[in-house]
Design a protein around this motif. Structure first.
Motif, mmCIF file in Angstrom:
data_model
loop_
_atom_site.group_PDB
_atom_site.id
_atom_site.type_symbol
_atom_site.label_atom_id
_atom_site.label_comp_id
_atom_site.label_asym_id
_atom_site.label_seq_id
_atom_site.Cartn_x
_atom_site.Cartn_y
_atom_site.Cartn_z
ATOM 1 N N SER A 167 41.145 36.472 38.779
ATOM 2 C CA SER A 167 40.655 36.736 40.132
ATOM 3 C C SER A 167 40.686 38.243 40.363
ATOM 4 N N ASP A 168 39.535 38.832 40.665
ATOM 5 C CA ASP A 168 39.439 40.274 40.871
ATOM 6 C C ASP A 168 39.972 40.618 42.262
ATOM 7 N N THR A 169 40.895 41.547 42.325
ATOM 8 C CA THR A 169 41.490 41.926 43.610
ATOM 9 C C THR A 169 40.613 42.895 44.398
ATOM 10 N N ARG A 170 39.548 43.428 43.794
ATOM 11 C CA ARG A 170 38.710 44.424 44.463
ATOM 12 C C ARG A 170 37.679 43.783 45.387
ATOM 13 N N SER A 189 31.940 31.320 35.825
ATOM 14 C CA SER A 189 32.116 32.675 36.333
ATOM 15 C C SER A 189 31.327 32.923 37.604
ATOM 16 N N GLY A 190 31.868 33.813 38.441
ATOM 17 C CA GLY A 190 31.109 34.390 39.531
ATOM 18 C C GLY A 190 30.267 35.531 39.004
ATOM 19 N N GLY A 191 29.623 36.266 39.931
ATOM 20 C CA GLY A 191 28.879 37.441 39.523
ATOM 21 C C GLY A 191 27.438 37.212 39.168
ATOM 22 N N SER A 192 26.930 35.987 39.404
ATOM 23 C CA SER A 192 25.562 35.651 39.025
ATOM 24 C C SER A 192 25.372 35.937 37.528
ATOM 25 N N PRO A 251 28.610 44.387 45.304
ATOM 26 C CA PRO A 251 27.997 43.578 44.249
ATOM 27 C C PRO A 251 28.034 44.224 42.875
ATOM 28 N N THR A 252 28.414 45.502 42.790
ATOM 29 C CA THR A 252 28.531 46.132 41.473
ATOM 30 C C THR A 252 29.832 45.741 40.774
ATOM 31 N N ILE A 253 30.717 45.048 41.499
ATOM 32 C CA ILE A 253 31.956 44.537 40.911
ATOM 33 C C ILE A 253 31.721 43.073 40.545
ATOM 34 N N ARG A 254 31.743 42.756 39.262
ATOM 35 C CA ARG A 254 31.516 41.382 38.814
ATOM 36 C C ARG A 254 32.289 41.136 37.522
ATOM 37 N N GLY A 298 34.841 33.813 45.232
ATOM 38 C CA GLY A 298 33.826 34.191 46.205
ATOM 39 C C GLY A 298 32.890 33.067 46.582
ATOM 40 N N ALA A 299 33.290 31.832 46.306
ATOM 41 C CA ALA A 299 32.427 30.683 46.582
ATOM 42 C C ALA A 299 32.368 30.390 48.076
ATOM 43 N N SER A 300 31.208 29.912 48.518
ATOM 44 C CA SER A 300 31.020 29.507 49.908
ATOM 45 C C SER A 300 30.136 28.273 49.943
#
Length: 342
Positions: free
Chosen positions: A28-31, A79-82, A126-129, A157-159
């Motif tokens: 899980s990215d903390t940023r 993964s997230g990030g598309s 969005p540049t953080i993935r 980041g799911a919704s």
């Protein structure tokens, strides 16, 4: 990195790690709210896949076709990030190779890592993935213990419930569950980032989804997307691929590639029971199936398919029940666990 200690304790519904030979790890990215999750099969597993959404982001799905040569999978990445998040699979491969895990091709070893991604680029920078380092870290965190659920890994980041805009959406997440029949276990890990609402398949009650503008609706302030659409309420324009529910089904029953593919296909019945609408033009819904083959018996494919759909439905519900509310750049995504989601 988020930890399980900060997440709510839920009634036990089992976990995909109840299947012998399965490990799960999250990063899980903390940023910003994003991350990835990996399902590892150190001894290899027969794999299958079924893509039902119209806008998928995937890797190594062709090799899972029953007529193709490779028979074993060593990990699956969610993964997230598309499409950027597919880079994380490279880190999974590197970790597996360091552990001596992979397909022996003579002069080298090649870990087989299919992957699928969901869209979470609308929350934060969005540049953080997830990248290769994120995939490697998820593997380092992997264990046979029940994985954390909610705002972790691929569910960070799911919704859900976005047909009427993100301002009326709620927090999704990642969830897991398992069922056991006749000495055989089927488990699922699902990252729910659905365009539609999430429903309790046993009661038909809405759990999370689009909220009514102004806070009116059911007791949680939910407007019921299905009923709203059928009543003529127009949805907002949605870009293709900006949602997606992805997951992994695993069993210790011994399956062929054809049977694993069928298990993945039927697993989507669990998504259809727990998400409405599902498999839309803006979702890339993808489920993988893994068979470790460690069980000495099997209840048969009919029962296994029922178990798979049930595990997927339970894991999807767990994903939103475990989620916690989130505020990013002034956008508030309430969670099902909130007392008042309006």
């Amino acid at each position: 990195m988020n930890t399980a200690s900060s997440l709510p304790t839920l009634p036990s519904h089992g976990a995909i790690t109840d299947v012998p030979g399965i490990e799960v790890g999250h990063f899980s990215d903390t940023r910003r709210p994003t991350g990835c999750s990996v399902v590892i099969t150190r001894q290899g597993a027969v794999g299958g896949v079924a893509v039902r959404g119209a806008a998928p982001g995937t890797r190594e799905t062709d090799l899972l076709e029953p007529g193709n040569t490779v028979n074993q999978v060593h990990a699956v990445l969610l993964s997230g990030g598309s499409a950027w998040g597919l880079d994380a699979a490279g880190g999974v491969m590197r970790w597996l190779d360091e552990q001596g895990i992979g397909l022996n091709v003579g002069p080298a070893r090649v870990p087989i890592v299919p992957a699928a991604v969901l869209f979470d680029l609308n929350l934060g920078d969005p540049t953080i993935r997830p990248d290769a380092q994120a995939g490697y870290a998820a593997c380092q965190n992997a264990s046979t213990q029940a994985p954390a659920q909610g705002n972790v890994g691929a569910g960070s980041g799911a919704s859900v419930g976005k047909l009427f805009g993100m301002q009326r959406a709620m927090k999704g997440g990642i969830g897991t569950a398992s069922v056991r029949v006749g000495g055989v276990t089927v488990g699922a890990l699902v990252a729910c980032n659905a365009l539609g609402d999430v429903i309790d398949p046993d009661t038909g009650d809405l759990i999370a989804g689009a909220r009514h503008e102004g806070g009116h609706g059911n007791s949680q302030g939910l407007c019921d997307t299905r009923r709203s659409l059928l009543a003529g309420v127009p949805p907002l324009p949605i870009l293709a691929g900006t949602n997606t529910t992805i997951g992994v089904i695993a069993t210790d029953a011994k399956l062929s590639k054809t049977q694993a593919q069928r298990l993945a296909q039927i697993g989507h019945d669990g998504l259809a029971r727990s998400i409405n609408p599902v498999h839309t033009l803006s979702d890339g819904d993808t489920l993988f199936a893994l068979s470790t083959g460690l069980a000495t018996t099997s209840p048969g494919m009919t029962v296994l398919c029922v178990m798979a759909a049930e595990a997927v439905a339970l894991a999807t519900v767990q994903a939103v029940k475990a989620a916690q509310s989130l505020v990013v750049d002034g956008l508030r995504l309430p969670a099902a666990s909130d007392c008042d989601a309006s």
